[in-house]
Design an enzyme around this catalytic site. Sequence first.
Site, PDB file in Angstrom:
ATOM      1  N   CYS A 256       0.750  -1.194   0.066  1.00 39.23           N
ATOM      2  CA  CYS A 256       0.006   0.215  -0.052  1.00 39.23           C
ATOM      3  C   CYS A 256       0.824   1.359  -0.005  1.00 39.23           C
ATOM      4  CB  CYS A 256      -0.971   0.212   1.333  1.00 39.23           C
ATOM      5  SG  CYS A 256      -1.944  -1.454   1.148  1.00 39.23           S
TER       6      CYS A 256
ATOM      7  N   HIS B 277      -2.604   7.642   6.533  1.00 29.24           N
ATOM      8  CA  HIS B 277      -2.849   6.458   5.887  1.00 29.24           C
ATOM      9  C   HIS B 277      -4.239   5.907   6.261  1.00 29.24           C
ATOM     10  CE1 HIS B 277      -2.158   2.788   3.645  1.00 29.24           C
ATOM     11  NE2 HIS B 277      -2.351   2.215   4.764  1.00 29.24           N
TER      12      HIS B 277
ATOM     13  N   HIS C 218      -9.823   2.243   0.405  1.00 27.80           N
ATOM     14  CA  HIS C 218      -8.198   2.010   0.245  1.00 27.80           C
ATOM     15  C   HIS C 218      -7.797   1.434  -1.191  1.00 27.80           C
ATOM     16  CE1 HIS C 218      -4.250   1.283   0.963  1.00 27.80           C
ATOM     17  NE2 HIS C 218      -4.297   0.632   2.211  1.00 27.80           N
TER      18      HIS C 218
END
Lengths: 399, 349
Positions: A160, A293, A328
């Site tokens: 990620c 994040h 996400h």
Amino acid sequence: MSKPVYITGLGLISAIGNNVSESLLAFEHHVSGVAAGKYLPTRYSDKFPLAEVKLSNEELALKTGLSPTLSRTILLSYIAAKEAISSFSIKQLQEYKLGFISANTVGGMDKSENFFIDYLKDEHNGHLRDIVNHDCGKPTDFVAKELGLKGFITTISTACSSSANAIMLGSRMIKAGKLDIVIAGGVDSLTRFTLNGFNSLMIVDDNQCRPLDQTRKGLNLGEGAAYVVLMNEKIAKAFSAPIYCELKGYCNTNDSHHQTALSDAGNGPYLAMQGALKMSNLNAKDIDYINMHGTGTQNNDASEGKAVERIFHPNYPKLSSTKSFTGHTLGASGAVEAVFSSLAIKNGLIYPNFNFTEAIESLNFSPEIKYQKGLPIRNVLSNSFGFGGNCTSLLFSKA
Amino acid sequence: MSVYINGIGNISAQHTVDKCILKNGIENISGNRYHCIEPDYSQFVDGKQIRRMSRVIKMGIASSTLAMREASLLSPQAIIVGTSLGCMEDTFSFLSKMVQYNEEMLSPTAFIHSTHNSIAAQIALLFQCQVYNSTYVHRNISFESALLDAMLLLEEGNVDNALIGGIDEITNTSFTIMNRLGHFKESKQVTPENFYHPGKGSVAGEGAAFFVLATTQSKSTYAKILSSQTFSFCDSQEIVASAKLMLAENHIDQLDLLLQGNNGDADDDAIFNEIADSIQMNERTLYFKHLCGEYGTASAFGMTIAAELLKNEITAKKFGYALAEKPNTILIYNQSKGIHHSLTLLAAC
């Protein structure tokens, strides 16, 4: 002091819009891109909401003039990369030392997983055109070729944090004088592979996710692509390019704690943010906004929160997780949020947290809940952390 | 600033992991699938952890440990891995179960280790390295991207060593699919003697080659890396011009050896031969893929050969190369289908 690197182009497609301006409107109107799944063929369509790009492959193909049989990853990447360079002519770009640095986590898995349905019945079965997209380099190559980006090309895959690292590498190569112009970012499309993977880890929320919230239950998976154009001052002037901001600092660290979980103390995130601050010669008090994040999982938000506390307590900057709008987007998320961070500086924006209800008990801060514009935003930190302990923070500053 | 190779760990289809190749010479392999000769992994990781690791992760752990041991390095200041296809065994395992069980009752184990960065991550975890960590996944320039990143880090001056590697695995599934795509010759067609006979396709290979790079020379130093560059979507004239420029910039009037990634595929080898021709290196060109097979990061194996040749007089003979004397400069050129090219220039110390 090394010469500054500027961001002079932005391109973005995600669940909240097919381009940069649509995405900003979604924040302004407080509309999340998370909804019941419509395009990903999965048995979990009714169970897990997804942050899908609101176009089918056929519609994406129509929009781009590309084939609908291509991987969705390629289609999304092409759209965002094209938007990022839309204020420049390819011919003009080609006169310089050019780089295209992309990132993704699962390449053309959306096609591979279809191939496998037939392949597993008989190894002679399965359309080969569905498996040639498999590797992570394929989307990068396809888009580079289609847009005429030749020279230095590579792909990064650090889960990620992938596309944050792509932007970091682009900036480093310009500072070292190896490249003049870099288009850097990343992409990931939704796949059953990733949805089932995250579900097997039991970190997918079956409702709209609530990052940085005491009641959070997990993440919503999203998809998208985003790219930024990086140039040094001389080249930006030569192009009369719009300067969004300077990429002033960055740092890549590893939490080295666990393959899929961050340490309680947030060591990797702490070191990444500290490293970006140090490189920029800035102090914690200089940061006006943190794009967290903030995935919405128990582990990430607690660990990242702890790291933020270690650096900023008691004077917290405004902060939020835009993943509450975009879901996400995995390998794309670092670049998606780099686009938001650049615009935060250029337009003085603060992005809200969607669906926020309750501050995390163990932490002393809570996210912004209202979209704000016209604020004097000088410095923005953007965090991207991934499986394998990969942590990267980017720091954007007013040019 | 110079970049030195101070340690190598190399798991390949040859006896490189234990360095027996330097005593006994090369293995003659036939067929279209060159598998690695693997070490006993219990030397490198404890039993409980080994069971959870796929083969490619074990290969990465073992070869990085060997590289660090040789360089007497306890903890690297950066970890950068290049892998063209990543952890395929875990990827295909999760994918197959997902299809077979119709997206139900899936254990996360294979998914967790399927991510491309899990090799670099497991190395960081094992050596407790909180430092710079990245993974490049761009086809046949994955390793060179990692190398380029490491050289940039060393140049920036924030670190003085880095662990880098090129790693890929063959699995039954990957072999079957790539075979269907026409990547390989038929098994019975390939013998050690005719590896480079022009045909369609090459031979499947795999390997894990890790290097400790450092800015200071040590007693374990093999060679120094003068330059490394990749080029994409360029024509051969640009490659030739870049190769000549690279030599000129490093004040090399006469290159001793060109080490090329010829692979027995007629189309690929035509490109290699054209480059060797254009830089007048026909007479001084050697190949390496008959030792390791063709895979995305085979050029990392190529760099181990170059490093060994630059270090030891004996290497050439044991590796089956007819060289009159030990070379002092080697240029490695690799490419695939004329799309991505890499040039890496090394010199003896």
